[in-house]
Design a protein around this motif. Structure first.
Motif, PDB file in Angstrom:
ATOM      1  N   ILE B  79      41.722  42.515  52.149  1.00 17.12           N
ATOM      2  CA  ILE B  79      42.836  42.621  53.104  1.00 17.12           C
ATOM      3  C   ILE B  79      42.399  42.074  54.465  1.00 17.12           C
ATOM      4  N   ASP B 118      47.889  34.917  50.950  1.00 19.22           N
ATOM      5  CA  ASP B 118      48.768  35.692  50.057  1.00 19.22           C
ATOM      6  C   ASP B 118      47.983  36.235  48.868  1.00 19.22           C
ATOM      7  N   ALA B 119      47.206  35.345  48.267  1.00 19.99           N
ATOM      8  CA  ALA B 119      46.454  35.712  47.069  1.00 19.99           C
ATOM      9  C   ALA B 119      45.487  36.858  47.356  1.00 19.99           C
ATOM     10  N   MET B 121      45.751  39.163  49.689  1.00 24.57           N
ATOM     11  CA  MET B 121      46.512  40.397  49.897  1.00 24.57           C
ATOM     12  C   MET B 121      46.888  41.058  48.577  1.00 24.57           C
ATOM     13  N   ILE B 122      47.395  40.243  47.671  1.00 26.71           N
ATOM     14  CA  ILE B 122      47.836  40.792  46.387  1.00 26.71           C
ATOM     15  C   ILE B 122      46.633  41.176  45.528  1.00 26.71           C
ATOM     16  N   TYR B 123      45.606  40.340  45.547  1.00 28.43           N
ATOM     17  CA  TYR B 123      44.414  40.632  44.741  1.00 28.43           C
ATOM     18  C   TYR B 123      43.747  41.922  45.230  1.00 28.43           C
ATOM     19  N   PHE B 125      45.338  44.599  46.104  1.00 26.09           N
ATOM     20  CA  PHE B 125      46.008  45.717  45.424  1.00 26.09           C
ATOM     21  C   PHE B 125      45.737  45.714  43.923  1.00 26.09           C
TER      22      PHE B 125
END
Lengths: 298, 298
Positions: B79, B118-119, B121-123, B125
């Protein structure tokens, strides 16, 4: 189900989804007010609300009736919206309008457009995590969040966007094109159906079947899009046709021709419907919705 | 603890954190290979690894010893990295170098820079959700993920970035400046300490106290940064000094002067240490680390 009955039902369910979404919108106040405005603007800019809608239909099909689903419904629509917001940025597709309205970045500036997409992504997980406070089964909510992240991320939607950026303009083959369709369009549909099942207590085998149904629906939907771009007209489609040809875009139709594309849509739909019928639970509306997505004229 | 012993310990713990991070890096293969490369490049570009490090110290202080913490440690560093990747974009700070290396966008292009943020941030979670498979207490992991999302999002780090973009260049007052410091820098430190506590079973009251300690440390750290920009020199600091003055930036020092800024750091540190000492559990290394962060010369 008659078509007009279906359409009336669909309209009701879309407004119900929009009502749920509205519950989670942040209040537009504070020093970071602009991000709240940009986030709400992006979420309220319209759309078919297909992902939360399908999620809830699967959930109720498997007997789910708790409040958890609302959190995940809102979350998946936020994720979907975040991808549109970033796709429209100058460094990506550089789009000024979407659905007749200024795109988020063209209204709020490029910096806020970037931050609004980020904000939507994170707020999706914040919203989804709210379900922990309303559930007696945190394990299921955890699994739903894991699926949401995994279908959104580098092995899902974002992976598909990357491959799209990398391969567009190059001499793509069918395998590469299907990879992009499956991840960029299909992955979030897969997440929608899987999460609906998981939260309602579907078995692992049933969840895998839901994933497969969604994969076929997503692929059929996307190939149908390629077909309509060639066969439809501006009035019916509501957007310019022959855009793929103009942009020299490789599509399922340019690779395989119209007849084979139509045949592929038929095959994928038949498999999806067969698998849906094979489940021990039924939802007539969901079946009708899937048929409509695949045979749609716009 | 003697300074050289502390520094040796710190070095060991940073490498241990980097070892954990390495376990979660994706393999660089497939049609979306570029996103894996950009993600790994960003994560491996260095940094103090302060957030995962502090998270683990709090976790062990409260007696935690399970595998769950590794997932959340990696997640918070992802993050943090995602925020740097997007901060560097042309539409944000437009930075070509960070820590002497090309920024992600300047190496991989602006589109991949956006997607890499983006990747990440999602990775983050996706990685955090992996903890559900290793825990006997999914409720705690759920609460940790909720805190992670909430401290990252519109009421946390992203809210702070927004206020920063909105207010920079305007005549900011002290309240606005503290709002930005607390959210942009402080929120992820708060998440680090809180998650360490939550996963180890700290009570709600103890978690609230950890949040407060982190808030004071974050604020002191940031004001110390403002002070060093005025009082240090290039050799000691390792980056150009007087940059705030050159950029006509409003800082704690320009608003209140050097003496009051130093006094504020002292107050905040004392409160942080007092609260830390008031906890029923102890961690000498963590205390030393906090003192070092606040009194640092670089």
């Amino acid at each position: 189900m008659e078509q007009n009955v279906f359409e009336e039902e669909l309209k009701n369910r879309v407004s119900s989804v929009e009502g749920i979404l509205a519950e989670f919108l942040p209040e537009e106040t504070g020093y970071q007010k602009t991000i709240f405005e940009a986030l709400n603007y992006s979420l309220l800019a319209g759309g078919k609300r297909l992902r939360p809608l399908i999620m809830r239909e699967v959930y109720s099909m498997f007997g789910g009736s708790g409040p958890e689903i609302r959190f995940l419904m809102a979350a998946i629509e936020m994720i979907h919206t975040s991808s549109l917001v970033h796709d429209d940025l100058p460094c990506m597709d550089n789009d000024l309008y979407r659905r007749g309205k200024p795109t988020t970045w063209s209204k709020f500036g490029e910096d806020m457009g970037t931050l609004a997409g980020d904000a939507l992504m994170i707020y999706a997980f914040e919203t989804a995590a709210g379900a922990f406070s309303k559930t007696s089964n945190p394990g299921r909510v955890g699994e739903a969040i894991r699926v949401l992240a995994s279908k959104t991320g580098i092995y899902g939607m974002i992976g598909g966007q990357t491959a799209d950026v990398e391969l567009t303009g190059k001499q793509m083959d069918g395998e590469q094109l299907e990879f992009i369709y499956r991840l960029k369009t299909g992955a979030l549909l897969e997440a929608s159906m899987m999460i609906g099942g998981i939260l309602a207590g579907a078995s692992e085998e049933q969840t895998a079947r839901l994933e497969n149904i969604a994969r076929n629906v997503g692929m059929a939907f996307q190939i149908r899009d390629d077909i309509l771009d060639v066969t439809s007209n501006l009035e019916t489609l509501g957007k310019p046709v022959h855009s793929d040809e103009r942009n020299q875009k490789i599509t399922y139709v340019t690779l395989y021709g119209l007849a084979e594309a139509a045949e592929k849509v038929r095959e994928l739909s038949e498999e999806a419907i067969r698998e849906l019928d094979g489940l021990p639970v039924k939802n007539e509306f969901l079946k009708e919705l899937i048929m409509n997505l695949i045979t749609r004229e716009k």
